[in-house]
Design an enzyme around this catalytic site. Sequence first.
Site, PDB file in Angstrom:
ATOM      1  N   GLY A  31      77.995 148.077  93.795  1.00 60.98           N
ATOM      2  CA  GLY A  31      79.081 148.216  92.954  1.00 60.98           C
ATOM      3  C   GLY A  31      79.246 146.477  93.415  1.00 60.98           C
ATOM      4  N   LEU A  33      79.041 144.882  90.795  1.00 60.51           N
ATOM      5  CA  LEU A  33      77.821 143.763  90.182  1.00 60.51           C
ATOM      6  C   LEU A  33      78.624 142.442  90.223  1.00 60.51           C
ATOM      7  CD1 LEU A  33      77.398 147.181  87.875  1.00 60.51           C
ATOM      8  CD2 LEU A  33      76.573 146.299  90.193  1.00 60.51           C
ATOM      9  N   HIS A  34      76.191 141.631  89.987  1.00 66.57           N
ATOM     10  CA  HIS A  34      76.389 140.599  89.152  1.00 66.57           C
ATOM     11  C   HIS A  34      74.809 140.732  88.818  1.00 66.57           C
ATOM     12  CE1 HIS A  34      73.575 140.603  92.762  1.00 66.57           C
ATOM     13  NE2 HIS A  34      74.893 140.573  93.582  1.00 66.57           N
ATOM     14  N   HIS A  37      72.140 142.502  90.226  1.00 67.08           N
ATOM     15  CA  HIS A  37      71.530 143.500  89.709  1.00 67.08           C
ATOM     16  C   HIS A  37      71.357 143.802  88.612  1.00 67.08           C
ATOM     17  CE1 HIS A  37      75.132 143.924  92.920  1.00 67.08           C
ATOM     18  NE2 HIS A  37      74.355 144.490  93.669  1.00 67.08           N
ATOM     19  N   ASP A 150      68.215 141.462  99.955  1.00 74.88           N
ATOM     20  CA  ASP A 150      67.871 141.845 101.435  1.00 74.88           C
ATOM     21  C   ASP A 150      66.248 141.980 101.571  1.00 74.88           C
ATOM     22  OD1 ASP A 150      70.756 142.090 101.607  1.00 74.88           O
ATOM     23  OD2 ASP A 150      70.726 143.157  99.694  1.00 74.88           O
ATOM     24  N   SER A 186      77.288 140.385  96.187  1.00 72.64           N
ATOM     25  CA  SER A 186      79.164 140.312  95.360  1.00 72.64           C
ATOM     26  C   SER A 186      80.159 139.827  96.647  1.00 72.64           C
ATOM     27  CB  SER A 186      79.330 141.938  95.816  1.00 72.64           C
ATOM     28  OG  SER A 186      78.480 142.729  94.615  1.00 72.64           O
ATOM     29  N   ARG A 187      79.440 139.702  97.870  1.00 69.28           N
ATOM     30  CA  ARG A 187      80.073 138.896  98.912  1.00 69.28           C
ATOM     31  C   ARG A 187      81.043 137.365  98.627  1.00 69.28           C
ATOM     32  NH1 ARG A 187      78.017 141.952 102.280  1.00 69.28           N
ATOM     33  NH2 ARG A 187      78.808 143.206 103.561  1.00 69.28           N
TER      34      ARG A 187
HETATM   35  O1  PAF Z   1      72.021 146.460  99.017  1.00 69.07           O
HETATM   36  C1  PAF Z   1      72.322 147.749  99.153  1.00 69.07           C
HETATM   37  O2  PAF Z   1      73.534 147.535  98.229  1.00 69.07           O
HETATM   38  C2  PAF Z   1      73.013 149.119  99.580  1.00 69.07           C
HETATM   39  O3  PAF Z   1      71.973 148.207 100.343  1.00 69.07           O
HETATM   40  C3  PAF Z   1      72.068 150.170  99.023  1.00 69.07           C
HETATM   41  C4  PAF Z   1      71.292 150.090  99.053  1.00 69.07           C
HETATM   42  C5  PAF Z   1      72.668 150.312  97.944  1.00 69.07           C
HETATM   43  C6  PAF Z   1      72.485 151.319 100.015  1.00 69.07           C
HETATM   44  O4  PAF Z   1      74.124 151.072  99.715  1.00 69.07           O
END
Ligand code: PAF
Length: 286
Positions: A31, A33-34, A37, A150, A186-187
């Site tokens: 969630g 969301l930006h 995403h 990530d 999101s942070r």
């Molecule tokens: O990258 C993320 O936002 C989270 O690690 C994920 C892949 C949704 C798992 O909770």
Amino acid sequence: MKIIRTVKELKEVVTADKAQGRSIGLVPTMGALHEGHLSLIERARNDNDIVIVSLFVNPTQFNNPEDLRTYPRTEAADCSKLETAKVDYAFIPSVEEIYPEPDTRVFDLGPVANVMEGAMRPGHFNGVAQIVSKLFAMTTPDRAYFGEKDFQQIAVINKMVELEGFDIEIVECPIKRESDGLAMSSRNVRLTPEQREIAPAIHRTLVGSIDWARNHTVEQTKRYVIDTINSFPSMDTEYYEIVDGHNMQPISDWSDTDYPVGCVTVYCGNVRLIDNIKYPNSTKNN
Ligand code: PAF
């Protein structure tokens, strides 16, 4: 768009869609969301008949309770973004729905999970493997979409897919950046205005290090990045590692790999930001 809160209902809609021969794309998120995403969702929308987005702040991947407590939760705003993005199903389960019992599975994720985030956040990647494997089993997607911010997480998910034997294509999507270069996260909303102004120095430094790397060793390049970032007020580099992008293992010489990737984690105040940069394959002379 349908909002689904139970695994039972999720499985029902997925079974019905599959019976109609529809392909399914899954975008797992926590969630808040930006546009990063939304770029994954757009890609999933182009590739699949049905798009499922999960919104779930997964407790098992947080090794820091304060980080879990303060993680932004913005369900109403998220749902309106998902409507606009023409998502078919938003899966928004409770913690009890996903973990009716504690998940005690331990994944043998191997070397890709032992360095960097794996070393700094014990248990984090096992938690990611737990939730993503559950979401994969519940939604049985044809494709699942993850952002390259990530970078190490993608390697871990590929390993989990191999261990569990899922027949799912993992689609890696490029990092989305603000106009000043800060990787979308999101942070970012937790940064103070002053920190927000300084934070783009992370990406600027990584980009600058590409030139630096042309006539410096791996070790000197790491030092350059750490010292430059740390010279900014309120910035503290937790690690900067240059790894072989194929297996996440740190390199000591540019010739160790044809795919050098620099991965950084920086505390900007108490907000933990991550980013990465791919060095050109020609960075080989030192
Ligand atoms: O990258 C993320 O936002 C989270 O690690 C994920 C892949 C949704 C798992 O909770």
